[in-house]
Design an enzyme around this catalytic site. Structure first.
Site, PDB file in Angstrom:
ATOM      1  N   GLU A 100      21.959  26.668 -23.787  1.00 54.79           N
ATOM      2  CA  GLU A 100      23.407  26.636 -24.070  1.00 54.79           C
ATOM      3  C   GLU A 100      24.285  25.936 -22.988  1.00 54.79           C
ATOM      4  O   GLU A 100      23.854  25.595 -21.819  1.00 54.79           O
ATOM      5  CB  GLU A 100      23.887  28.331 -23.852  1.00 54.79           C
ATOM      6  CG  GLU A 100      25.230  28.643 -23.771  1.00 54.79           C
ATOM      7  CD  GLU A 100      25.405  30.129 -23.188  1.00 54.79           C
ATOM      8  OE1 GLU A 100      26.728  30.434 -23.045  1.00 54.79           O
ATOM      9  OE2 GLU A 100      24.391  30.637 -23.186  1.00 54.79           O
ATOM     10  N   ASP A 203      17.064  30.375  -5.618  1.00 54.94           N
ATOM     11  CA  ASP A 203      17.564  29.001  -5.126  1.00 54.94           C
ATOM     12  C   ASP A 203      18.993  28.945  -5.538  1.00 54.94           C
ATOM     13  O   ASP A 203      19.425  28.209  -5.790  1.00 54.94           O
ATOM     14  CB  ASP A 203      16.836  28.118  -6.044  1.00 54.94           C
ATOM     15  CG  ASP A 203      16.946  26.665  -5.376  1.00 54.94           C
ATOM     16  OD1 ASP A 203      17.374  26.520  -4.143  1.00 54.94           O
ATOM     17  OD2 ASP A 203      16.601  25.566  -6.046  1.00 54.94           O
TER      18      ASP A 203
END
Ligand SMILES: Nc1ncnc2c1ncn2[C@@H]1O[C@H](COP(=O)(O)OP(=O)(O)OP(=O)(O)O)[C@@H](O)[C@H]1O
Length: 295
Positions: A100, A203
């Site tokens: 997306e 992260d």
């Protein structure tokens, strides 16, 4: 034909789209900057926009299968916006991922509070053991997720240890560094707190935080595992930190255990070692000052 996208990737993407969205056609591609590892950009089609990344398949094996799995883990509890992956795989000598496209809107007034509340909800998703059922990557470096019952063992053996060894093997550090870390490890047993293994992005720094079409937070490019949520906090603080409203709202929703401030530097050892391995010696100074602080 879109000249920027390798023809094998184009064919694989169009074949996938044809089967899921009949009569769709690729219209245009424009590169998106920001990433260092992969080629990435916005793919316009007659069925809407998608985000496409690719690289050479032999370079980072299974990188995008791992990214798909990580994004799916984070999407599953449905507490924070995470792009939906349509497909990931190999095309000739390339690997690619199609997801997306996150279109930006002006930032919502409560953006940082939302991020704090939603990340706290994500961290309430727990597992029985630290780690994950498969390894993945932190940036472009392999990240081991071998499972452990105790956080301290996971942190030493799957986070600090492998990065330290890599730094040593590639001559970035001398043996005195190995000794310094060996000296630190026993102290960590009393310094670090234990908690249930929490679902982490892994992260989370500003480069992997986006604003979506509602102006709300959206997380991309994870290095998912079940770990101590203080790792996630420390990672966000590393390069200037997030807005203070984020920390306040997270803490209100899911307070950290007392004494976090004394542990934060310990947790930054991992991303700093990763940066030493990825970008070189400039990170040694920060690592050295943390080692001295706890020696
Ligand atoms: N689904 C998405 N829709 C729109 N833009 C995205 C999407 N995912 C990422 N981006 C943008 O593209 C940039 C690069 O993506 P990403 O961080 O995934 O690249 P990378 O090369 O895999 O990683 P790295 O940042 O570790 O080098 C991001 O900084 C972000 O601005």
């Amino acid at each position: 034909m879109l000249t920027e996208v390798p023809s094998e990737v184009q064919q694989a993407v169009s074949a996938f789209l044809q089967t899921t969205m009949p009569s769709v056609a690729l219209k245009d591609f424009s590169f998106v900057s920001g990433g260092c590892i992969n080629s990435a950009g916005k793919l316009k089609t007659t069925a809407g926009d998608f985000f496409l990344k690719w690289n050479l398949a032999g370079k980072y094996p299974r990188m995008f299968e791992n990214e798909r799995s990580g994004l799916q883990h984070l999407r599953q509890p449905a507490v924070i916006d995470i792009p939906e992956v349509l497909t990931a795989g190999q095309a000739g000598s390339f690997q690619f991922i199609l997801m997306e496209f996150i279109a930006k809107a002006p930032i919502a007034k409560r953006y940082w509070e939302m991020l704090g509340e939603r990340l706290a909800q994500l961290h309430r998703v727990t597992a029985a053991r630290f780690g994950l059922d498969h390894d993945n990557y932190i940036g472009s470096l392999p990240q081991s997720n071998a499972q452990h019952d105790a956080w301290i063992d996971f942190f030493i053996h799957e986070r600090l240890g492998p990065q330290l060894q890599l730094a040593y093997n590639t001559h970035r550090i001398d043996p005195s560094w190995l000794h310094a870390f060996e000296g630190l490890y026993p102290k960590l047993r009393s310094l670090l707190s234990d908690e249930k293994p929490a679902l982490l992005h892994g992260d989370l720094w500003s480069g992997n935080l986006m604003v979506n079409e509602k102006g709300e937070p959206c997380l991309v490019d994870p290095a998912v595992y079940f770990g101590h949520r203080e790792m996630e906090w420390a990672m966000t603080k590393l390069f200037g930190g997030f807005h203070e409203a984020f920390y306040a709202s997270y803490h209100q929703a899911f307070p950290l255990q007392p004494g976090y401030d004394d542990r934060e530097d310990i947790y930054t050892l991992y991303p700093l070692l990763v940066h030493l391995n990825l970008f070189g010696a400039s990170y040694k100074l920060s690592l050295d000052s943390i080692l001295r602080k706890y020696s």
